[in-house]
Design an enzyme around this catalytic site. Structure first.
Site, PDB file in Angstrom:
ATOM      1  N   CYS A  13       0.744  -1.216  -0.224  1.00  0.00           N
ATOM      2  CA  CYS A  13       0.058   0.086  -0.090  1.00  0.00           C
ATOM      3  C   CYS A  13       0.889   1.051  -0.109  1.00  0.00           C
ATOM      4  CB  CYS A  13      -0.885   0.024   1.166  1.00  0.00           C
ATOM      5  SG  CYS A  13      -0.135   0.580   2.730  1.00  0.00           S
ATOM      6  N   PRO A  14       0.496   2.332  -0.503  1.00  0.00           N
ATOM      7  CA  PRO A  14      -0.839   2.561  -1.500  1.00  0.00           C
ATOM      8  C   PRO A  14      -0.383   2.265  -2.989  1.00  0.00           C
ATOM      9  CG  PRO A  14       0.533   4.669  -1.270  1.00  0.00           C
ATOM     10  CD  PRO A  14       1.284   3.591  -0.578  1.00  0.00           C
TER      11      PRO A  14
END
Lengths: 75, 383
Positions: A13-14
């Site tokens: 992430c992200p």
């Protein structure tokens, strides 16, 4: 069936969300993109991104390639 | 020039309250003996312990014999869950809990399930508030031994409908355990519960002291090997100076709680509105009104949570995050997940008695530039 597959496996992430955000504007409205992402945060963040950006989250599919998230370009 | 430090992580550990420091230092000299023994030094220790218990019980509005000190808030939460389940094992083996309980409660639930018990997780809405209808149906099911509800979310600050949840439990004849770690010393905790836990370092007491309250008439059975201390609820010798400091500071913060809430809550409102207005693509999460006075959480789209924490730290700001990249398990916060809100680029701000309006202003002045720089570095501007 999706029109395109984005392979984001191995990305944290992200990055999977950034990948779908980059690709989406390049595709015609109505296109379905399947995002392959094994980072558990993608399960939360891809639907949340769709909600924040007004795109359509179609659902989660778990197949031989691991979890996948289908998103349709809505606008 | 390095920036002066601004500590904004009171929900993890509040800075030691001056009353706690004073009491701790005094009790180090006076409270080292074992309060269970029969000599002068022990009697002095016993007096300190009894006075601490009486003070903490009075502050919480419970009887002193209902309150035990534990070695931590986590230990109190474990004992609350496992003891509450053990005490009603003849009724059934099901635990009902919200999806946003603290990990201490969820890990106790996992232990219970691994031992053959059952658990029902009750969902929350987008703002992090319990679904009371689902909760009421869940506690009415046969075989429910205990229900567990956090008083206020430690991650997003949303106050939970404790009174409604307690009423549903009372109708079903199920005892309610409330994890009040973020509420005690900050906001009033509604009644109707049977078991409650709290943690001293969340209110400005020392780390290593928890509270476990078991109301009279509650069927609770210690999950530990037998030990007569603390009414048999928690084993081992207490850290008495820390207990004394915890109780003294609890009384002090409870006395100031309403005034502090009135001071901090507008600062949280300011953070909520200015972050939303001045940082592009940010999601401020949690209930804007039914919330703790001192805690606010937001997530910045396309920003790596760990990078954001480090960038803030370099500017002197200490904050917490629910993003997966900041957790040892590399999983996103189960609270943000249950709410269905963005989990990356997440920041939790929690204020305390030393937080000034100028601290908040400096944070708000610097945050937009910090986020913009990280986005520029990652090449995600304009996405």
């Amino acid at each position: 069936m999706p029109d395109e597959v984005l392979d984001c496996r191995g990305q944290r992430c992200p990055l999977p969300v950034i990948a779908v955000a980059r690709r989406m504007p390049e595709l015609p409205v109505g296109t379905v993109v399947r995002v392959l992402a094994d980072d558990p945060a993608a399960a939360v963040d891809i639907p949340a991104w769709c909600r924040m950006r007004g795109q359509e989250f179609l659902g989660t599919v778990t197949g031989p390639d691991g979890p996948a998230y289908d998103v349709r370009r809505h606008h | 020039m390095s920036a002066s430090p601004v500590y904004l992580d009171a929900a993890t550990a509040a800075p030691l309250h001056p009353v706690a420091r004073q009491a701790l230092l005094a009790a180090l000299d006076d409270g080292w003996a074992d309060p269970g023994k029969l000599y002068t030094q022990a009697r002095r220790a016993r007096q300190l312990l009894d006075a601490a218990r009486a003070a903490a019980a009075e502050t919480l509005g419970v009887r002193p014999d209902e309150l035990s000190f534990t070695p931590s808030g986590t230990a109190a939460a474990h004992a609350a869950v496992l003891g509450g389940l053990a005490g009603r094992r003849r009724v059934g083996r099901r635990l009902v809990h919200s999806a946003i309980e603290h990990s201490a409660v969820l890990h106790a639930a996992e232990r219970h399930v691994a031992d053959g018990g059952e658990a029902t997780s009750v969902p929350v809405d987008r703002l992090g508030g319990l679904d009371v209808d689902v909760w009421a149906a869940a506690v009415r099911a046969p075989g429910v031994a205990l229900a567990a509800l956090i008083a206020a979310s430690h991650e997003v600050g949303t106050l939970q409908p404790v009174s409604e949840a307690a009423a549903a439990c009372a109708d079903a004849g199920v005892p309610l355990y409330v994890d009040a770690a973020q509420a005690v010393g900050r906001v009033p905790v509604p009644g109707g519960w049977s078991v409650l836990s709290a943690s001293a370092h969340k209110w400005g007491g020392p780390a290593g002291v928890g509270l476990l309250v078991v109301r009279k008439g509650t069927r609770w059975e210690s999950p530990y090997p037998a030990d007569e201390r603390e009414s048999g609820r928690t084993p081992g010798a207490l850290n008495l100076p820390a207990v004394v400091a915890a109780a003294a500071s609890l009384r002090a913060v409870a006395a100031d709680a309403a005034a502090e809430a009135a001071r901090l809550s507008p600062l949280v409102d300011l953070i909520r509105s200015r972050v939303a207005a001045e940082v592009p693509d940010v999601e401020v999460v949690g209930d804007p009104e039914r919330r703790l006075p001192h805690l606010v959480t937001f997530s910045c789209l396309y920003v790596d949570g760990e990078a954001l924490l480090h960038a803030l730290d370099r500017r002197g700001f200490a904050v917490s995050s629910g993003s997966s990249c900041t957790s040892s398990t590399l999983r996103p916060s189960h609270v943000l997940e249950a709410m269905g809100v963005l989990s990356h680029g997440n920041v939790r701000i929690s204020l305390h008695r030393e937080t000034s309006a100028a601290d908040v202003e400096r944070f708000l002045a610097e945050l937009p530039g910090i986020v913009a720089a990280l986005r520029a570095e990652a090449g995600v501007v304009g996405l």
